[in-house]
Design an enzyme around this catalytic site. Structure first.
Site, PDB file in Angstrom:
ATOM      1  N   GLY A  93      21.768  61.744  36.076  1.00 42.11           N
ATOM      2  CA  GLY A  93      23.590  63.289  36.481  1.00 42.11           C
ATOM      3  C   GLY A  93      24.072  62.112  36.876  1.00 42.11           C
ATOM      4  CB  THR A  94      24.973  59.630  38.669  1.00 47.79           C
ATOM      5  OG1 THR A  94      24.714  59.325  39.970  1.00 47.79           O
ATOM      6  CG2 THR A  94      26.293  58.314  39.199  1.00 47.79           C
TER       7      THR A  94
ATOM      8  CB  SER B  93      19.912  65.120  38.193  1.00 48.64           C
ATOM      9  OG  SER B  93      19.125  63.983  38.426  1.00 48.64           O
ATOM     10  CB  ALA B  94      15.544  65.616  34.874  1.00 49.93           C
ATOM     11  CG  HIS B  95      15.702  63.353  40.687  1.00 52.51           C
ATOM     12  ND1 HIS B  95      16.565  63.125  39.880  1.00 52.51           N
ATOM     13  CD2 HIS B  95      16.020  62.768  41.303  1.00 52.51           C
ATOM     14  CE1 HIS B  95      17.686  62.727  40.469  1.00 52.51           C
ATOM     15  NE2 HIS B  95      17.362  62.288  41.657  1.00 52.51           N
TER      16      HIS B  95
ATOM     17  CD  GLN C 148      20.411  69.005  45.885  1.00 47.81           C
ATOM     18  OE1 GLN C 148      19.087  69.911  46.104  1.00 47.81           O
ATOM     19  NE2 GLN C 148      20.104  67.480  45.516  1.00 47.81           N
TER      20      GLN C 148
ATOM     21  CB  CYS D 140      21.976  55.562  64.025  1.00 47.95           C
ATOM     22  SG  CYS D 140      21.659  57.114  64.464  1.00 47.95           S
TER      23      CYS D 140
END
Length: 460
Positions: free
Chosen positions: A69-70, A194-196, A177, A320
């Site tokens: 996807g990136t 993005s498939a995942h 998303q 953090c």
């Protein structure tokens, strides 16, 4: 173990597993070859493209598969900007885009282009009017996510797309998303997924470029995937990605309704069971399985570890929990509390019993972390002393500066001030958020000899 981090990666859908295994035997050959094995592989690739295009709502020849996807985002941004270089070099993004979009914007700006970041409101949503106001004659491309990956807020894509279309500017939508839940509405020009994120295998993305959109692929040319995704196609993973997208869409309506009930149970339960908590994101226009909240006086990393020990996998945008020690850019843009931040993103099929057990475990876990950090109790009484105090929290990280502020605010009379010295970037976000939650006045900040001085006036 209850896996509550589907927004990062959804568990592999059973249909994806079946399709992946089957296509390992049938789809190993080069789909560009004309012999029998190549033709068989080409049939699988074409069928996968048709299925994915139908799910997205585009033509099959407008969709290509990418290695992630990136990569789809980076290819889409670079190609659209290059295709419209004669118009200008102005790029518009929202302040809460995924890091892949923001990184692409940074590269564009470093190369001489200009970038406008459209701000969001406290729920994480952009205003269509603000997007329209950012459009210029030299705007080459605008980008907007369909829904936020950290807080679940859905964006007004259709309205923004209408404004972009009227100005003749293409809109690229990062739909990573939301694509598993349904098509992206509106007259967008480019789309990435993005498939995942929907239960397909990792290593498969998709990029859609509508017909008529000026697009110039960057980098060395390649004859595969219309020249937009060079390299040999990972055909088994592509087939599994398309099959799983079709499968999750068939289940989406019923599962979305069920997950909305569960996330609403978390939203209301957290407020009722945990003191000093802020639930963030739009309460209505949001993804079905995502709920995000921040707990005052809590170290986010410690909280995540404790929840993990209790059997829950969640994520966080607290400073953090990151290597940069700065809050999530999404929480920062929203202006909400970042310390003790928890994102719960439920995968399809999450049992209601897991949610109930989470709500049973959470209050005691938060209380234990607060006690360990020496945080003030919610009902702690305070004293009246001098008119002004200085809290030296230099060198101390989240959430200690806010804890120290909370301990001493009652030591000044109403109208008195507390000056908190801190060199932690998170304090810039969390101290004003604490003031809003506690009904105190945040006066502002000023440079100090070391770090920054944050001024708070006691109002009650």
């Amino acid at each position: 173990m209850a896996y509550f981090d589907a927004a990062s990666a959804a568990p592999l859908h059973p249909v994806a597993r079946q399709a992946l295994l089957a296509s390992l035997d049938e789809g190993w050959a080069d789909p560009a070859r004309l012999y029998r094995e190549g033709r068989r592989a080409r049939l699988l690739l074409d069928a996968a493209r048709e299925a994915a295009a139908e799910a997205v709502g585009c033509r099959a020849d407008e969709l290509v598969f990418t290695p992630s996807g990136t990569r789809a985002v980076h290819t889409g941004v670079a190609g659209a900007l290059a295709g419209r270089r004669r118009v200008g070099t102005h790029l518009i993004v929202s302040a809460v885009e995924h890091s892949s979009v923001l990184h692409a914007a940074e590269v564009h700006e470093a190369g001489g282009g200009s970038v406008t970041q459209v701000p969001v409101d406290r729920t994480g949503a952009v205003g269509p009017a603000a997007y329209a106001a950012a459009l210029r004659e030299d705007t080459a491309l605008a980008c907007l996510q369909s829904a936020n990956h950290e807080v679940g807020t859905e964006q007004p894509v259709a309205e923004v797309a209408e404004a972009c279309r009227a100005a003749g500017v293409p809109l690229l939508v990062d739909a990573a998303q939301s694509l598993g839940w349904g098509r992206v509405e509106g007259d967008w020009s480019l789309l990435a997924g993005s498939a995942h994120k929907w239960g397909g295998p990792s290593g498969v993305g998709l990029l859609v470029v509508r017909k008529g959109v000026r697009f110039a692929p960057q980098g060395p040319g390649d004859e595969r995937e219309s020249g937009r995704a060079p390299g040999f196609e990972n055909l088994p993973a592509i087939v599994a990605a398309a099959a799983s997208l079709r499968a999750v869409r068939a289940e989406a309506a019923a599962e979305a309704a069920r997950l909305r009930e569960l996330t609403e149970r978390i939203r209301t339960g957290v407020r009722a069971l945990v003191p000093d908590v802020e639930v963030v994101g739009d309460p209505v226009r949001r993804l079905p399985g995502v709920v995000t909240f921040s707990c005052l006086y809590v170290d986010g990393e410690t909280l995540l570890h404790e929840l993990d020990r209790a059997g829950f996998s969640v994520s966080s945008g607290s400073s953090c929990t990151s290597s940069t020690l700065t809050p999530s850019h999404v929480l920062r843009a929203m202006g909400v509390l970042s310390e003790g931040n928890v994102r719960v993103s439920l995968p399809p099929g999450t049992p209601a019993e897991d949610v109930e057990r989470f709500l049973e475990v959470l209050p005691g876990t938060v209380a234990a972390v607060r006690e360990k950090l020496g945080a003030p109790a919610a009902t702690e009484t305070v004293r009246a002393a001098g008119p002004d105090l200085v809290v030296d929290a230099l060198g101390r990280r989240c959430p200690v500066p806010v804890i120290e502020l909370a301990k001493v605010i009652g030591d000044v009379p109403v109208g008195g001030t507390v000056r908190v010295l801190s060199d932690d970037e998170a304090a810039r976000l969390d101290i004003p958020a604490w003031c809003e939650m506690r009904g105190q006045e945040y006066v502002g900040e000023e440079p100090a000899e070391k770090g920054t001085a944050y001024l708070i006036r006691r109002t009650s």
